[in-house]
Scaffold this motif. Structure first.
Motif, PDB file in Angstrom:
ATOM      1  N   PHE A  87      -9.453   4.298   5.954  1.00  0.00           N
ATOM      2  CA  PHE A  87      -9.874   2.903   5.794  1.00  0.00           C
ATOM      3  C   PHE A  87      -9.875   2.182   7.140  1.00  0.00           C
ATOM      4  CE2 PHE A  87      -7.897  -1.373   5.497  1.00  0.00           C
ATOM      5  CZ  PHE A  87      -8.999  -2.087   5.046  1.00  0.00           C
ATOM      6  N   THR A 125      -5.913  -9.353  -0.225  1.00  0.00           N
ATOM      7  CA  THR A 125      -6.679  -8.113  -0.161  1.00  0.00           C
ATOM      8  C   THR A 125      -6.348  -7.391   1.138  1.00  0.00           C
ATOM      9  OG1 THR A 125      -8.595  -9.056   0.997  1.00  0.00           O
ATOM     10  CG2 THR A 125      -8.558  -9.249  -1.421  1.00  0.00           C
ATOM     11  N   TYR A 126      -6.964  -6.240   1.342  1.00  0.00           N
ATOM     12  CA  TYR A 126      -6.702  -5.452   2.544  1.00  0.00           C
ATOM     13  C   TYR A 126      -7.232  -6.123   3.810  1.00  0.00           C
ATOM     14  CZ  TYR A 126      -5.019  -1.274   0.112  1.00  0.00           C
ATOM     15  OH  TYR A 126      -4.276  -0.384  -0.623  1.00  0.00           O
ATOM     16  N   GLN A 130     -12.239  -0.353   1.023  1.00  0.00           N
ATOM     17  CA  GLN A 130     -10.787  -0.412   0.887  1.00  0.00           C
ATOM     18  C   GLN A 130     -10.315   0.947   0.373  1.00  0.00           C
ATOM     19  OE1 GLN A 130      -9.518  -3.110  -2.343  1.00  0.00           O
ATOM     20  NE2 GLN A 130     -11.658  -3.165  -2.996  1.00  0.00           N
ATOM     21  N   HIS A 151       0.825  -1.211   0.000  1.00  0.00           N
ATOM     22  CA  HIS A 151       0.000   0.000   0.000  1.00  0.00           C
ATOM     23  C   HIS A 151       0.858   1.259   0.000  1.00  0.00           C
ATOM     24  CE1 HIS A 151      -3.265   2.777   0.990  1.00  0.00           C
ATOM     25  NE2 HIS A 151      -2.446   3.293   1.890  1.00  0.00           N
TER      26      HIS A 151
END
Length: 616
Positions: free
Chosen positions: A606, A180-181, A330, A169
């Motif tokens: 986020f 994924t996050y 996200q 990121h």
């Protein structure tokens, strides 16, 4: 969060828009307690006896059923004979089944899923660079799948940050690969096939970027390449419009005035005949964006579209940014993503009937972007003996000319490190990172993690291509990571407003054709990048716009000012220092904002609004 900030980012009502969700469960309460309550839907239930139940719901997908299977198609697919394929045809022609998918039997840009009605098994396939996504999470009692990331986030029992992706990121502003996050949520990679059978998952790659067996089979002739590209665009754009109209829908082109969107408009116009020909673009109301506005206006006048400008100001940006994060669940990977949300919100507020929005996104990484000129110059210069030494000397001599001097010195460093792929300045590491504060990320994560993260990104495209061409190596990294992820997130935002973006440059047939053109002429000719697209536009319009330099679609300098003293400052002051960053580094970033601070801001929002849930 202060009352002032809450008022500033007060959001419009959030909604899921269009989505698909399906999966398998052994828990009889799962459907009522999660699906029905969370989404207020009644999914189709497929009882598999003592094994459990499949559940399925789509608000917009093409669905066909038989006694043995249910087939879902999202996006645009066509047969080997280039005719459109719907879900019923995929099923009846036995191209898809719960146990297998004949991925060689079709092309386009889409996702196909086949669920069994008799046993706990399903298969899925996503085309190469397909926009419709498949996210999934394995649970103790089954599996949850959705095309929308936020749907999965809403359904899993616990949200935990996947801290392994943090270096990605902060280096690249995006997360590539299956991770994924959020921990325990995985996505199917483009070009991959997936099969789930009673709790077991297998995946394998079905598509490749290597479509030419040897150098002699490449297209080396400009004229031949242009003719083939023209025919391919004609066929693909025509097919998309035919499929859109067969669904009773209309279309709009996102016309920025650049080569790519203008070229698309030139192919759209003949297909619409006397029907309304609408285009749209966003306007950030700052002086530096006027060039972009003029360019869009000229393109609209040239191609006779009914163009709409969607205006927003710096004061609108904090609300747009936070709504983007809420809707995506996200962080965005580019500061322009809120601009796409501004368009979507405008269209829905004005009750436009059109659902499909064409975009020229993706052309740069297929046909050349501005850095191609620098890459070619470096490739030529490094063949000169002691090139790094004399380039450095020249840079020092020309130090009064600051910009030129810095370019020469950086070129010297890149050439000197050409045999060290781990060097931060290496072209595959440095040219496609965006104003990274290398010292800060090194201190935050450590040298070994940063080098590992850079190596993983360099190696990620190798599963799709073994090309050793210097331009392919860099462009394929960009194509499969940042460019693709940006497009996917824009599509996810569109779906939350019951819209779909259409990406002709990501169609498999066009990609395959583009990759048969030798990289030496596909990306650049002489030092003119994207020359094939420019020449094709000139051929179709006979207008000088084809070779005119376009303004930027970003406002980086103003963006930094917004963070320093403008409307983003309250959000900056509200950022909580992450544990991996020292207080000294954190305080310096907050007090002296630069573009890199965007990564920290989006991560902070986020974390608060999605992970911690501090968004109510």
């Amino acid at each position: 969060m202060s009352e002032r900030i809450q008022k500033m980012i007060s959001r419009k009502e959030l909604h899921f828009g269009d989505f698909t969700v399906f999966g398998f469960t052994r828990d009889p309460n799962f459907i009522n307690q999660r699906l029905s309550v969370q989404f207020e839907i009644t999914p189709q239930i497929i009882d598999i006896g003592s094994f459990g139940q499949f559940f399925f719901y789509t608000s917009y997908g093409d669905v066909a059923e038989s006694e043995e299977a249910l087939v879902l198609k999202l996006g645009f697919l066509r047969s080997k004979t280039k005719s459109a394929l719907n879900a019923r045809q995929l099923l009846e022609q036995k191209l898809v089944s719960p146990h297998s998918i004949d991925s060689d039997g079709f092309s386009g840009n889409g996702l196909v899923v086949a669920l069994s009605k008799t046993e706990p098994v399903f298969s899925a396939f996503q085309t190469l660079l397909g926009m419709p996504q498949l996210h999934y999470s394995i649970l103790d009692d089954g599996i949850i799948c959705s095309d929308i990331f936020r749907c999965i986030v809403s359904l899993i029992p616990h949200r935990e940050l996947n801290d392994k992706i943090l270096p990605q990121h902060f280096l690249f502003q995006n997360v590539y690969g299956p991770s994924t996050y959020i921990r325990n949520i995985t996505r199917l990679l483009p070009g991959y096939y997936l099969k789930w059978f009673n709790g077991r998952i297998e995946t394998n790659l079905r598509r490749s970027l290597d479509v030419v067996a040897d150098n002699l089979k490449y297209i080396h002739d400009d004229k031949k390449a242009l003719n083939l590209l023209n025919d391919s665009f004609e066929q693909i754009v025509g097919d998309y419009i035919t499929q859109i109209e067969s669904r009773g829908q209309g279309l709009v082109n996102q016309l920025s005035g650049g080569v790519d969107s203008t070229l698309l408009q030139s192919f759209i116009n003949p297909k619409l005949y006397h029907r309304p020909n609408r285009s749209i673009s966003y306007v950030i109301q700052v002086p530096s964006f006027e060039y972009e506005v003029d360019y869009a206006r000229q393109a609209s006048q040239l191609l006779k579209t009914d163009h709409t400008f969607v205006n927003y100001t710096s004061q609108d940006y904090p609300g747009l940014l936070t709504r983007v994060i809420d809707l995506l669940a996200q962080p965005p990977n580019h500061e322009t993503t809120p601009s796409l949300l501004a368009i979507a919100e405008f269209i829905r507020s004005e009750n436009w009937s059109e659902r499909y929005f064409f975009t020229g996104h993706g052309s740069d990484t297929l046909f050349g972007f501005s850095d191609a000129s620098k890459l070619k110059a470096l490739e030529m210069i490094q063949k000169i003996p002691f090139a790094d030494t004399w380039l450095k000397g020249l840079g020092l001599i020309l130090s009064p000319a600051k910009r030129l001097s810095q370019s020469l010195l950086k070129g010297s460093e890149i050439i000197a490190s050409r045999n060290n792929p781990d060097a931060f300045v290496a072209r595959s590491n440095n040219l496609l990172t965006y104003d990274v504060d290398w010292g800060l990320v090194q201190r935050s994560f450590g040298d070994s993690i940063i080098r590992e993260t850079l190596a993983n990104r360099r190696n990620f495209p190798l599963q799709y291509s073994k090309s050793d061409h210097y331009l392919d190596k860099v462009n394929f990294i960009e194509l499969l990571t940042f460019t693709y992820d940006l497009s996917v997130k824009n599509q996810q935002l569109a779906l939350t407003h019951r819209m779909e973006q259409v990406f002709p440059f990501f169609d498999e047939d066009l990609i395959k054709l583009a990759l048969t053109i030798h990289p030496d002429i596909r990306y650049i000719k002489g030092f003119k990048y994207k020359h094939l697209m420019r020449r094709l536009l000139e051929r179709r319009t006979n207008a000088p716009v084809a070779h005119k330099s376009k303004g930027v679609s970003t406002v980086n300098e103003e963006f930094v000012i917004w963070m320093r003293t403008g409307p983003l400052r309250p959000l900056i002051d509200d950022i909580q220092r992450p544990g991996f960053m020292s207080k000294l580094d954190f305080d310096h970033m907050i007090q002296t904002p630069n573009y890199f601070l965007l990564s920290l801001l989006t991560f902070d929002l986020f974390n608060k609004r999605v992970i911690i849930g501090n968004s109510e």
